[in-house]
Design an enzyme around this catalytic site. Structure first.
Site: not given
Length: 285
Positions: A20, A103, A105, A150, A198
């Site tokens: 990512e 968490r 992203n 995202n 995404d």
């Protein structure tokens, strides 16, 4: 939709559990990206093919270059300043209200250097995530809850921001003025066979490229949100995409190996997109 261009595999000695956070540094001529669950920041020199990797103390969602030099990264539940050669990490800010079940992203900077970032649950199945702005202080930018926030992508002229909740399969559009988001409206609603939206990035023609998780492709959408082109990739979990190279005419694409058994899951790909990107905005923090 017309077929896409050629696809190459970047040779390296490891794969990403969850690739990512792509960022092309024009200043260095280097590509940076993260392996969130593998807890690593990676760097590719396209000129030499060399790939370097540094381990982080917690999951690492993204890395973005600072205008003043160095980088910021989302690590665990914090925003940190990162330097390389030697590798150092200094925590700048903690994201409010987070627990060990959450968490960081994905993230992006806007033309004024503000950062826009998401937090999410590790479980990926409950709407306990949120969307934040960082301009020296961390502020919640959107009251809506998120399950998998995202791909923030900022209009190259700074007029609006696109963001998605991958779990909903919807890319939202927010007017952006003086660091404040307006009311969100659906920009693209994914059909069942499109995968899940995404990571995202704009090209120089104002079109949006989206990494399609579960659909083995990146898809180009018109400025009106109409699908124009799809480039197939030999991995199912496609997670992010960014333009790079000296002319911004190459596209780099991350994928994830987590939860799948396939030859190229977790690979980094280089794609000929048939168009050029725009320079990345840098963090002013």
């Amino acid at each position: 939709m017309a077929p896409g261009g050629s696809v190459g595999l970047i040779a390296r000695d490891r794969i990403d559990t969850l690739g990512e956070g792509l960022f092309w540094s024009a200043r260095e001529g280097m590509l940076y990206w993260t392996d969130i669950l593998g807890r690593r920041i990676n760097r590719l020199s396209p000129a030499t093919g060399q790939v370097e990797s540094w381990e982080t103390p917690d999951v690492v969602g993204w890395i973005i270059e600072r205008a003043e030099g160095g980088f910021l990264a989302g690590i665990g539940r914090s925003i940190a300043q990162v330097a390389f050669d030697p590798f150092t990490i200094d925590i700048l800010a903690q994201i409010p209200g987070q627990t060990e079940a959450t968490r960081v992203n994905d993230a992006a900077a806007d033309p004024q250097g503000r950062l826009w970032l998401g937090t999410m649950p590790f479980s990926c199945d409950v709407p306990t995530g949120a969307f934040w702005r960082f301009d020296g202080t961390v502020t919640r930018a959107d009251a809506a809850p998120y399950t998998i926030p995202n791909g923030p992508a900022i209009d190259p002229k700074g007029r609006f921001l696109l963001h998605t909740d991958s779990a909903m399969g919807v890319i939202f559009r927010y007017p952006l003025e003086d660091g404040v988001l307006g009311a969100r409206t659906p920009f693209v609603v994914f059909e069942d066979d499109w995968g899940s939206p995404d990571g995202m990035t704009f090209d120089a023609e104002g079109c949006l490229w989206v990494a399609c998780w579960g659909a083995s492709c990146v898809t180009r959408f018109s400025p009106e949100g109409v699908p124009l082109r799809r480039i197939a990739l030999p991995a199912s979990q496609i997670s992010n995409c960014v333009f790079g190279g000296a002319n911004l005419d190459r596209m780099y694409v991350t994928s994830a190996a987590n939860g799948v058994e396939e030859e190229h899951g977790g690979a980094l790909f280089e794609v000929d997109p048939g168009c050029r990107g725009v320079p990345a905005f840098l963090s002013g923090n």
